[in-house]
Design an enzyme around this catalytic site. Structure first.
Site, mmCIF file in Angstrom:
data_model
loop_
_atom_site.group_PDB
_atom_site.id
_atom_site.type_symbol
_atom_site.label_atom_id
_atom_site.label_comp_id
_atom_site.label_asym_id
_atom_site.label_seq_id
_atom_site.Cartn_x
_atom_site.Cartn_y
_atom_site.Cartn_z
ATOM 1 N N GLY A 34 0.781 -1.242 0.000
ATOM 2 C CA GLY A 34 0.000 0.000 0.000
ATOM 3 C C GLY A 34 0.806 1.281 0.000
ATOM 4 O O GLY A 34 0.269 2.349 0.310
ATOM 5 N N SER A 35 2.090 1.211 -0.402
ATOM 6 C CA SER A 35 2.881 2.456 -0.368
ATOM 7 C C SER A 35 2.430 3.438 -1.445
ATOM 8 O O SER A 35 2.461 4.653 -1.230
ATOM 9 C CB SER A 35 4.379 2.163 -0.471
ATOM 10 O OG SER A 35 4.739 1.783 -1.768
ATOM 11 N N ASN A 36 2.012 2.943 -2.603
ATOM 12 C CA ASN A 36 1.496 3.867 -3.624
ATOM 13 C C ASN A 36 0.166 4.481 -3.189
ATOM 14 O O ASN A 36 -0.095 5.660 -3.444
ATOM 15 C CB ASN A 36 1.344 3.157 -4.977
ATOM 16 C CG ASN A 36 2.645 3.162 -5.756
ATOM 17 O OD1 ASN A 36 3.092 4.208 -6.234
ATOM 18 N ND2 ASN A 36 3.269 2.008 -5.858
ATOM 19 N N MET B 43 -3.147 -6.883 -7.867
ATOM 20 C CA MET B 43 -2.551 -7.962 -8.651
ATOM 21 C C MET B 43 -3.595 -8.846 -9.329
ATOM 22 O O MET B 43 -3.487 -10.075 -9.308
ATOM 23 C CB MET B 43 -1.630 -8.796 -7.742
ATOM 24 C CG MET B 43 -0.466 -7.987 -7.235
ATOM 25 S SD MET B 43 0.428 -7.185 -8.603
ATOM 26 C CE MET B 43 1.815 -6.476 -7.749
ATOM 27 N N ARG B 44 -4.590 -8.189 -9.897
ATOM 28 C CA ARG B 44 -5.601 -8.940 -10.645
ATOM 29 C C ARG B 44 -5.929 -8.208 -11.931
ATOM 30 O O ARG B 44 -5.843 -6.989 -11.997
ATOM 31 C CB ARG B 44 -6.871 -9.108 -9.821
ATOM 32 C CG ARG B 44 -6.714 -10.121 -8.720
ATOM 33 C CD ARG B 44 -7.922 -10.119 -7.846
ATOM 34 N NE ARG B 44 -7.790 -11.073 -6.763
ATOM 35 C CZ ARG B 44 -8.104 -12.350 -6.855
ATOM 36 N NH1 ARG B 44 -8.563 -12.867 -7.965
ATOM 37 N NH2 ARG B 44 -7.968 -13.144 -5.813
ATOM 38 N N ASN C 184 -3.501 2.646 -13.898
ATOM 39 C CA ASN C 184 -2.642 1.682 -13.200
ATOM 40 C C ASN C 184 -1.210 2.205 -13.171
ATOM 41 O O ASN C 184 -0.815 2.977 -14.040
ATOM 42 C CB ASN C 184 -2.658 0.335 -13.942
ATOM 43 C CG ASN C 184 -1.801 -0.724 -13.271
ATOM 44 O OD1 ASN C 184 -1.810 -0.856 -12.040
ATOM 45 N ND2 ASN C 184 -1.051 -1.488 -14.055
ATOM 46 N N HIS D 219 2.772 0.733 -13.059
ATOM 47 C CA HIS D 219 3.533 -0.499 -13.264
ATOM 48 C C HIS D 219 5.022 -0.192 -13.155
ATOM 49 O O HIS D 219 5.490 0.798 -13.721
ATOM 50 C CB HIS D 219 3.208 -1.097 -14.641
ATOM 51 C CG HIS D 219 3.896 -2.392 -14.868
ATOM 52 N ND1 HIS D 219 3.490 -3.567 -14.270
ATOM 53 C CD2 HIS D 219 5.001 -2.697 -15.596
ATOM 54 C CE1 HIS D 219 4.312 -4.541 -14.629
ATOM 55 N NE2 HIS D 219 5.236 -4.036 -15.436
HETATM 56 C C1 GAR Z 1 4.325 -1.320 -6.988
HETATM 57 O O1 GAR Z 1 5.688 -1.388 -7.338
HETATM 58 C C2 GAR Z 1 3.457 -1.328 -8.227
HETATM 59 O O2 GAR Z 1 4.008 -0.620 -9.308
HETATM 60 C C3 GAR Z 1 3.405 -2.797 -8.531
HETATM 61 O O3 GAR Z 1 3.217 -3.399 -7.285
HETATM 62 C C4 GAR Z 1 3.886 -2.614 -6.291
HETATM 63 C C5 GAR Z 1 2.897 -2.330 -5.183
HETATM 64 O O4 GAR Z 1 3.528 -1.697 -4.111
HETATM 65 N N1 GAR Z 1 2.339 -3.112 -9.454
HETATM 66 C C6 GAR Z 1 2.425 -4.053 -10.371
HETATM 67 O O5 GAR Z 1 3.399 -4.768 -10.527
HETATM 68 C C7 GAR Z 1 1.204 -4.179 -11.275
HETATM 69 N N2 GAR Z 1 1.504 -4.969 -12.426
HETATM 70 P P1 GAR Z 1 2.692 -0.899 -3.055
HETATM 71 O O6 GAR Z 1 1.625 -1.863 -2.539
HETATM 72 O O7 GAR Z 1 3.676 -0.531 -1.985
HETATM 73 O O8 GAR Z 1 2.087 0.285 -3.739
#
Ligand code: GAR
Length: 208
Positions: free
Chosen positions: A12-14, A92-93, A109, A111
């Site tokens: 959940g950092s983003n 992740m879905r 999204n 990535h």
């Molecule tokens: C992030 O690096 C995001 O870009 C990636 O998952 C991580 C989630 O981190 N997303 C993907 O790979 C989607 N294909 P977070 O939970 O700390 O935000």
């Protein structure tokens, strides 16, 4: 203020960075809902700390597609909360037609690679394994594919010889935390249109 939902599966950092940016007024939006498919996700604690309503809606099985029933539940939760845009932040879905039809060109999204290189899972590790000298992150609109939608914004970072995959992931993540809010600022404040795969912001074609 545009009403946003965030969908997350993990740390959940983003989500946290988006919530902070919204509070600071980086983009004219308010996160009104967090939806999560994992009951133990760190994102749920972030929502709690931020006072953002959150719900867990499990999918049929971990990973892969969301499944029709779950997707309808996600869509209905968004509708009830008056959500106008959806931000996927480590969700992740893969979404299907129910959500895509309810929010056409209104799902974004992030990535952790320079798409179209290294879509799918573990993009930072894929880039490191491949031996690229530059990687980065991409914010894009969501379509029915895996990380295939039209690109809104990208930012590059170097891959240094001494990097372990974790170092590269951390360097990319720091950029993710600013680029996502910046992309939302553009999408929510500047007129834009989609031409094929291209997103053109008003005035951009005359910028040189
Ligand atoms: C992030 O690096 C995001 O870009 C990636 O998952 C991580 C989630 O981190 N997303 C993907 O790979 C989607 N294909 P977070 O939970 O700390 O935000």
């Amino acid at each position: 203020m545009t009403r946003l939902a965030v969908f997350a599966s993990g740390r959940g950092s983003n989500f946290q960075a988006l919530a902070a940016a919204a509070r600071k007024g980086v983009f004219p939006g308010r996160i009104v809902l967090l939806l999560c498919d994992q009951p133990d996700a760190g994102a749920l604690a972030v929502a709690d700390a931020q006072g953002i309503p959150a719900r867990v809606i499990a999918g049929r099985r971990p990973g892969g597609r969301l499944g029709r029933e779950a997707e309808t539940a996600y869509r209905d939760a968004c509708r009830v909360a008056g959500v106008e845009w959806i931000c996927l932040a480590g969700f992740m879905r893969v979404l299907g037609s129910t959500l895509l039809a309810a929010y056409p060109d209104r799902i974004v999204n992030i990535h952790p690679s320079l798409l179209p290189a290294f879509p799918g899972l573990d993009a930072q590790r894929q880039a490191w394994d491949y031996g690229v000298r530059v990687s980065g992150c991409t914010v894009h609109l969501v379509d029915g594919g895996v990380d295939t939608g039209p690109i809104v914004l990208q930012r590059a970072v170097p891959v240094l010889p001494a990097d372990a995959p974790e170092d590269l992931a951390a360097r990319i993540l720091a950029e993710e935390h600013t680029i996502y809010a910046e992309a939302l600022r553009l999408l929510l404040t500047r007129p834009w249109q989609r031409r094929g795969r291209r997103i053109i912001f008003a005035g951009e074609e005359t910028d040189r």
